[in-house]
Design a protein around this motif. Sequence first.
Motif, PDB file in Angstrom:
ATOM      1  N   ILE A  77       0.832  -1.203   0.000  1.00 52.63           N
ATOM      2  CA  ILE A  77       0.000   0.000   0.000  1.00 52.63           C
ATOM      3  C   ILE A  77       0.867   1.254   0.000  1.00 52.63           C
ATOM      4  O   ILE A  77       0.631   2.201  -0.754  1.00 52.63           O
ATOM      5  N   GLU A  78       1.890   1.215   0.820  1.00 51.42           N
ATOM      6  CA  GLU A  78       2.786   2.367   0.877  1.00 51.42           C
ATOM      7  C   GLU A  78       3.483   2.585  -0.468  1.00 51.42           C
ATOM      8  O   GLU A  78       3.564   3.703  -0.972  1.00 51.42           O
ATOM      9  N   LEU A  79       3.996   1.491  -1.018  1.00 51.18           N
ATOM     10  CA  LEU A  79       4.782   1.618  -2.239  1.00 51.18           C
ATOM     11  C   LEU A  79       3.907   1.936  -3.443  1.00 51.18           C
ATOM     12  O   LEU A  79       4.320   2.656  -4.342  1.00 51.18           O
ATOM     13  N   GLN A  80       2.694   1.392  -3.447  1.00 48.12           N
ATOM     14  CA  GLN A  80       1.806   1.709  -4.560  1.00 48.12           C
ATOM     15  C   GLN A  80       1.482   3.190  -4.553  1.00 48.12           C
ATOM     16  O   GLN A  80       1.397   3.842  -5.583  1.00 48.12           O
ATOM     17  N   ALA A  81       1.324   3.715  -3.347  1.00 47.23           N
ATOM     18  CA  ALA A  81       1.040   5.141  -3.243  1.00 47.23           C
ATOM     19  C   ALA A  81       2.238   5.959  -3.718  1.00 47.23           C
ATOM     20  O   ALA A  81       2.084   7.038  -4.284  1.00 47.23           O
ATOM     21  N   GLN A  82       3.408   5.431  -3.470  1.00 41.28           N
ATOM     22  CA  GLN A  82       4.607   6.190  -3.831  1.00 41.28           C
ATOM     23  C   GLN A  82       5.005   5.995  -5.290  1.00 41.28           C
ATOM     24  O   GLN A  82       5.346   6.945  -5.982  1.00 41.28           O
ATOM     25  N   PHE A  83       4.946   4.771  -5.758  1.00 40.27           N
ATOM     26  CA  PHE A  83       5.439   4.469  -7.101  1.00 40.27           C
ATOM     27  C   PHE A  83       4.338   4.370  -8.133  1.00 40.27           C
ATOM     28  O   PHE A  83       4.614   4.365  -9.327  1.00 40.27           O
ATOM     29  N   GLY A  84       3.109   4.211  -7.686  1.00 46.75           N
ATOM     30  CA  GLY A  84       2.059   3.897  -8.635  1.00 46.75           C
ATOM     31  C   GLY A  84       2.082   2.413  -8.958  1.00 46.75           C
ATOM     32  O   GLY A  84       2.596   1.609  -8.182  1.00 46.75           O
ATOM     33  N   ASN A  85       1.567   2.058 -10.108  1.00 43.06           N
ATOM     34  CA  ASN A  85       1.440   0.636 -10.452  1.00 43.06           C
ATOM     35  C   ASN A  85       2.742   0.051 -10.995  1.00 43.06           C
ATOM     36  O   ASN A  85       2.754  -0.618 -12.020  1.00 43.06           O
ATOM     37  N   LYS A  86       3.806   0.302 -10.300  1.00 42.19           N
ATOM     38  CA  LYS A  86       5.097  -0.264 -10.699  1.00 42.19           C
ATOM     39  C   LYS A  86       5.302  -1.556  -9.933  1.00 42.19           C
ATOM     40  O   LYS A  86       6.047  -1.619  -8.958  1.00 42.19           O
ATOM     41  N   TRP A  87       4.597  -2.581 -10.402  1.00 45.99           N
ATOM     42  CA  TRP A  87       4.543  -3.832  -9.631  1.00 45.99           C
ATOM     43  C   TRP A  87       5.889  -4.485  -9.512  1.00 45.99           C
ATOM     44  O   TRP A  87       6.223  -5.044  -8.458  1.00 45.99           O
ATOM     45  N   ALA A  88       6.647  -4.471 -10.572  1.00 48.43           N
ATOM     46  CA  ALA A  88       7.960  -5.108 -10.518  1.00 48.43           C
ATOM     47  C   ALA A  88       8.849  -4.398  -9.500  1.00 48.43           C
ATOM     48  O   ALA A  88       9.579  -5.030  -8.736  1.00 48.43           O
ATOM     49  N   ARG A  89       8.757  -3.121  -9.480  1.00 49.07           N
ATOM     50  CA  ARG A  89       9.564  -2.346  -8.530  1.00 49.07           C
ATOM     51  C   ARG A  89       9.110  -2.628  -7.104  1.00 49.07           C
ATOM     52  O   ARG A  89       9.918  -2.810  -6.198  1.00 49.07           O
ATOM     53  N   ILE A  90       7.814  -2.641  -6.923  1.00 45.04           N
ATOM     54  CA  ILE A  90       7.274  -2.909  -5.597  1.00 45.04           C
ATOM     55  C   ILE A  90       7.674  -4.306  -5.138  1.00 45.04           C
ATOM     56  O   ILE A  90       8.032  -4.520  -3.982  1.00 45.04           O
ATOM     57  N   ALA A  91       7.649  -5.244  -6.072  1.00 44.66           N
ATOM     58  CA  ALA A  91       7.957  -6.629  -5.723  1.00 44.66           C
ATOM     59  C   ALA A  91       9.391  -6.781  -5.231  1.00 44.66           C
ATOM     60  O   ALA A  91       9.690  -7.695  -4.459  1.00 44.66           O
TER      61      ALA A  91
END
Length: 297
Positions: A77-91
């Motif tokens: 949730i935190e990272l999606q808010a920060q990066f948007g839908n950058k799933w690979a980055r979040i992962a």
Amino acid sequence: MEGKREEGIRKGPWKAEEDEVLISHVKKYGPRDWSSIRSKGLLQRTGKSCRLRWVNKLRPNLKNGCKFSLEEERVVIELQAQFGNKWARIATYLPGRTDNDVKNFWSSRQKRLARILQTSSTPSKSHKNESEVTDCHDVPSLEAPIFTSSVEGESSRALSCSSSCIDNSGIVKMVPLPELADTKLITFEPHFVQPDSQSLIPFPPILQPQLDLTFSSENQDLLVRFDDPYFDMFGSQETKTENITLPMAPPFLEPLESCRSGARVKIDNSITPDCFFDDFPADMFDHIDSLPSPPAQ
DNA sequence: AAAACTGGCAACCGCACAAGG
DNA sequence: GCCTTGTGCGGTTGCCAGTTT
């Protein structure tokens, strides 16, 4: 290219034998040259399909079939808010999770929240939280400005909150992340948060791109007051509690300077973001109306 | 008990980008 | 500089199992 329709390309679920072939190929050559798997006649799968299978299912140390933990949920949730839908980055911040895992988790969450919002915004004779509705009849009518959970979204407005936490008086604090330094802190005072809880609750992303919200005219003054970081939307004046530092897993989440003015405490792990959201009174969003198009900023 | 709904997941598709010839 | 190829990513779809009505 691989987009072309070709004969002999197998699709659909992978068989155990195919997995074995793929694994043995990776053991020999490493996780690369995916296209050669087919050109060598080892599998009738495209290179893309092989890579995807390896990355999402066969790679070592994957948390397959394991639900997202509270901490993982919070990080997403935190990272999606920060990066948007950058799933690979979040992962990359979630060991054992793939971009597909994160994407699916988020998608499910979105669907769930959207449905909750929909059902709570349309009068329902049988809402599961109906008893709570009567308990929370004093929740003020509120429509929010246009939100988006994505930093990249152009529709971010005054309340582009990216994160949140709940203090020991039950105040939900919408906490802008560093990249949103110009946004402000908002507090809520729900009635359903256990005060002596143990961990940070990520505020459920009611601020979604598909949620085009606006304040009703009678609440224009509320909108203005949102600029006040100390404004407690629900009227409590007992919310200025002492500052309690919170351990944040990813390093970039640590500062949260804009949250300093408010207290942040740990709350109980038994409260998940979703059950927390589920505890919102059913009519809380009754007054939220869709906007056909976002007004010019 | 059956139908409808929902959630979770695997896999595919299209696009973008980088490297190499 | 171009084309081709390989790879990575995000969006979407479809299936299936569990739950609710």
